[in-house]
Design a protein around this motif. Structure first.
Motif, PDB file in Angstrom:
ATOM      1  N   UNK A   1      29.283   3.591 112.945  1.00  0.00           N
ATOM      2  CA  UNK A   1      29.225   2.232 113.296  1.00  0.00           C
ATOM      3  C   UNK A   1      28.353   2.042 114.385  1.00  0.00           C
ATOM      4  N   UNK A   2      27.775   0.813 114.281  1.00  0.00           N
ATOM      5  CA  UNK A   2      26.873   0.498 115.400  1.00  0.00           C
ATOM      6  C   UNK A   2      27.122  -1.233 115.744  1.00  0.00           C
ATOM      7  N   UNK A   3      27.274  -1.178 116.898  1.00  0.00           N
ATOM      8  CA  UNK A   3      27.316  -2.688 117.298  1.00  0.00           C
ATOM      9  C   UNK A   3      26.122  -3.434 117.324  1.00  0.00           C
ATOM     10  N   UNK A   4      26.155  -4.632 116.664  1.00  0.00           N
ATOM     11  CA  UNK A   4      24.790  -5.106 116.441  1.00  0.00           C
ATOM     12  C   UNK A   4      24.856  -6.755 116.300  1.00  0.00           C
ATOM     13  N   UNK A   5      25.188  -7.208 117.700  1.00  0.00           N
ATOM     14  CA  UNK A   5      25.193  -8.887 117.678  1.00  0.00           C
ATOM     15  C   UNK A   5      23.800  -9.172 117.757  1.00  0.00           C
ATOM     16  N   UNK A   6      22.765  -8.604 117.967  1.00  0.00           N
ATOM     17  CA  UNK A   6      21.544  -9.028 117.910  1.00  0.00           C
ATOM     18  C   UNK A   6      20.790  -7.957 117.084  1.00  0.00           C
ATOM     19  N   UNK A   7      19.577  -8.475 116.470  1.00  0.00           N
ATOM     20  CA  UNK A   7      19.102  -7.574 115.412  1.00  0.00           C
ATOM     21  C   UNK A   7      19.895  -7.006 114.485  1.00  0.00           C
ATOM     22  N   UNK A   8      20.928  -7.892 114.149  1.00  0.00           N
ATOM     23  CA  UNK A   8      21.675  -7.315 112.782  1.00  0.00           C
ATOM     24  C   UNK A   8      21.034  -6.680 111.786  1.00  0.00           C
ATOM     25  N   UNK A   9      19.954  -7.557 111.123  1.00  0.00           N
ATOM     26  CA  UNK A   9      19.392  -6.900 109.979  1.00  0.00           C
ATOM     27  C   UNK A   9      18.415  -5.850 110.252  1.00  0.00           C
TER      28      UNK A   9
ATOM     29  N   UNK B   1      16.381   9.028 104.248  1.00  0.00           N
ATOM     30  CA  UNK B   1      15.632  10.000 104.508  1.00  0.00           C
ATOM     31  C   UNK B   1      16.276  11.422 104.812  1.00  0.00           C
ATOM     32  N   UNK B   2      17.715  11.151 105.006  1.00  0.00           N
ATOM     33  CA  UNK B   2      18.533  12.387 105.158  1.00  0.00           C
ATOM     34  C   UNK B   2      18.978  12.784 103.958  1.00  0.00           C
ATOM     35  N   UNK B   3      18.780  11.970 102.922  1.00  0.00           N
ATOM     36  CA  UNK B   3      19.404  12.197 101.217  1.00  0.00           C
ATOM     37  C   UNK B   3      20.672  12.149 101.459  1.00  0.00           C
ATOM     38  N   UNK B   4      21.340  11.460 102.183  1.00  0.00           N
ATOM     39  CA  UNK B   4      22.905  11.368 102.262  1.00  0.00           C
ATOM     40  C   UNK B   4      23.392  10.043 101.447  1.00  0.00           C
ATOM     41  N   UNK B   5      24.122  10.192 100.426  1.00  0.00           N
ATOM     42  CA  UNK B   5      24.808   8.743  99.721  1.00  0.00           C
ATOM     43  C   UNK B   5      25.688   8.068 100.628  1.00  0.00           C
ATOM     44  N   UNK B   6      25.432   6.671 100.443  1.00  0.00           N
ATOM     45  CA  UNK B   6      26.702   5.956 101.046  1.00  0.00           C
ATOM     46  C   UNK B   6      25.899   4.601 101.145  1.00  0.00           C
ATOM     47  N   UNK B   7      26.743   3.471 101.714  1.00  0.00           N
ATOM     48  CA  UNK B   7      26.490   2.233 101.658  1.00  0.00           C
ATOM     49  C   UNK B   7      26.142   1.699 103.114  1.00  0.00           C
ATOM     50  N   UNK B   8      25.463   0.755 103.411  1.00  0.00           N
ATOM     51  CA  UNK B   8      25.286   0.198 104.913  1.00  0.00           C
ATOM     52  C   UNK B   8      25.955  -1.411 104.412  1.00  0.00           C
ATOM     53  N   UNK B   9      26.708  -1.572 105.388  1.00  0.00           N
ATOM     54  CA  UNK B   9      27.473  -2.989 105.180  1.00  0.00           C
ATOM     55  C   UNK B   9      27.712  -3.541 106.801  1.00  0.00           C
ATOM     56  N   UNK B  10      27.356  -4.885 106.635  1.00  0.00           N
ATOM     57  CA  UNK B  10      27.644  -5.668 108.001  1.00  0.00           C
ATOM     58  C   UNK B  10      28.891  -6.370 108.010  1.00  0.00           C
TER      59      UNK B  10
ATOM     60  N   UNK C   1      18.840  -3.368 112.498  1.00  0.00           N
ATOM     61  CA  UNK C   1      19.785  -2.249 112.564  1.00  0.00           C
ATOM     62  C   UNK C   1      20.066  -1.938 111.073  1.00  0.00           C
ATOM     63  N   UNK C   2      20.722  -2.697 110.320  1.00  0.00           N
ATOM     64  CA  UNK C   2      21.052  -2.336 108.939  1.00  0.00           C
ATOM     65  C   UNK C   2      19.951  -1.610 108.282  1.00  0.00           C
ATOM     66  N   UNK C   3      18.900  -2.440 108.246  1.00  0.00           N
ATOM     67  CA  UNK C   3      17.809  -1.601 107.549  1.00  0.00           C
ATOM     68  C   UNK C   3      17.378  -0.114 108.113  1.00  0.00           C
ATOM     69  N   UNK C   4      17.311  -0.024 109.374  1.00  0.00           N
ATOM     70  CA  UNK C   4      17.198   1.059 110.011  1.00  0.00           C
ATOM     71  C   UNK C   4      18.154   2.167 109.790  1.00  0.00           C
ATOM     72  N   UNK C   5      19.297   2.167 109.388  1.00  0.00           N
ATOM     73  CA  UNK C   5      20.236   3.090 109.322  1.00  0.00           C
ATOM     74  C   UNK C   5      20.165   3.282 107.788  1.00  0.00           C
ATOM     75  N   UNK C   6      19.784   2.386 106.984  1.00  0.00           N
ATOM     76  CA  UNK C   6      19.564   2.648 105.530  1.00  0.00           C
ATOM     77  C   UNK C   6      18.518   3.506 105.429  1.00  0.00           C
ATOM     78  N   UNK C   7      17.548   3.152 106.032  1.00  0.00           N
ATOM     79  CA  UNK C   7      16.380   3.890 106.054  1.00  0.00           C
ATOM     80  C   UNK C   7      16.359   5.371 106.449  1.00  0.00           C
ATOM     81  N   UNK C   8      17.243   5.617 107.472  1.00  0.00           N
ATOM     82  CA  UNK C   8      17.486   6.929 107.859  1.00  0.00           C
ATOM     83  C   UNK C   8      18.283   7.722 107.185  1.00  0.00           C
TER      84      UNK C   8
END
Length: 303
Positions: free
Chosen positions: A260-268, A280-289, A270-277
């Motif tokens: 979990x990441x607190x992102x009251x600013x730069x929300x989008x 790259x780590x080849x881990x399956x899952x979903x990123x959700x705000x 942060x979401x994109x950065x977590x999805x890209x990471x």
């Protein structure tokens, strides 16, 4: 315990639909004491059976445990019932309070079916007793941000602002709370205890003071996260990506594996950065705000 107060509802309630929110616990240093409600919801229907009706399927152990505590603590004569989940947004075994949600929902429904006057705080404490720790049970029952003592005997709650946002990376893999607790150390050094205590106190103070200029160091933990995240090889990469993208904090949600990441600013961002990471780590899952839940458990409908 004093006999629970009963209320004349005007007609007998046979079925209850209950909505309960997800929750994220610990927030880093606040092990078993800090938690907040999230706007992901499960809806349960609990229906009272006639004593002479065909026996419903045997209740799962979790639900049976809830019923046993409720009938004893409320001094209510036991009655047969059945239950089912009619809407599920909270994933199982992902550190988002799915077991607490089920317990709170069944308790709330039984209170309504038994005709007992609604007492949200008592319900929250019963749920904490069943869970063994209050950090998911209390925010699920009450909503908002909750800081509590062990067992939930004493707690403080505050609603969260509408712009509060948490970005979740929810892995496809499950991780049971029992498995994640097995890796915890039996004792920790005094310096580590003091370090966590100081951050947890300041973090809670920031929440209750409505000071939302939070910094990532307040969410750091030196006790449970280092050992639990050894089971999650992608932890460091996703954490680094979120913080570099502007997250105000990053933590293992409950016992994991959700991050979990607190992102009251730069929300989008942060979401994109977590999805890209994660990619790259080849881990399956979903990123959700997700936003906050300030309502806690709610009775949607009775019949």
């Amino acid at each position: 315990m004093r006999e629970a107060k009963r209320k004349d509802w005007g007609r007998e309630v046979r079925s209850v639909w209950v909505r309960v929110p997800a929750s994220t616990a610990n927030l880093g240093p606040g092990f078993d004491t800090l938690g907040l409600g999230l706007a992901l919801y499960n809806v349960f229907r609990v229906e009272r059976n006639d004593p002479g009706s065909i026996s419903p399927p045997e209740l799962p152990p979790l639900v049976r445990q809830v019923a046993e505590l409720f009938f004893v603590q409320s001094q209510t004569e036991a009655f047969p019932f059945q239950w089912n989940c009619v809407q599920q947004e909270i994933p199982l075994a992902r550190g988002l309070g799915s077991s607490a949600a089920a317990r709170v929902a069944v308790l709330a429904a039984l209170v309504k079916l038994a005709g007992i006057a609604w007492n949200r705080e008592q319900l929250a404490r019963w749920a904490a007793q069943l869970e063994g720790h209050p950090d998911n049970a209390l925010p699920c029952a009450l909503g908002g941000f909750v800081a509590s003592t062990s067992g939930g005997a004493r707690f403080l709650r505050i609603p969260l602002p509408k712009h509060f946002r948490v970005v979740l990376f929810i892995p496809s893999q499950e991780l049971s709370t029992e498995s994640a607790r097995k890796v915890l150390p039996a004792a920790i050094p005094l310096t580590d205890a003091v370090s966590n205590l100081g951050r947890a106190v300041v973090l809670a103070g920031q929440f209750f003071g409505r000071k939302w200029q939070l910094s990532p160091d307040l969410f750091e933990d030196v006790w449970h996260q280092p050992v639990r995240t050894r089971l999650l090889p992608y932890w460091e990469a996703i954490k680094k990506a979120a913080l570099e993208a502007g997250a105000q904090g990053f933590w293992l949600s409950g016992s994991g594996p959700t991050l979990a990441a607190l992102a009251m600013r730069n929300t989008r961002r942060v979401k994109e950065a977590m999805a890209e990471a994660a990619s790259r780590q080849r881990v399956c899952g979903q990123v959700q705000v997700v936003g906050p839940d300030n309502s806690g458990v709610r009775i949607l409908r009775v019949a």
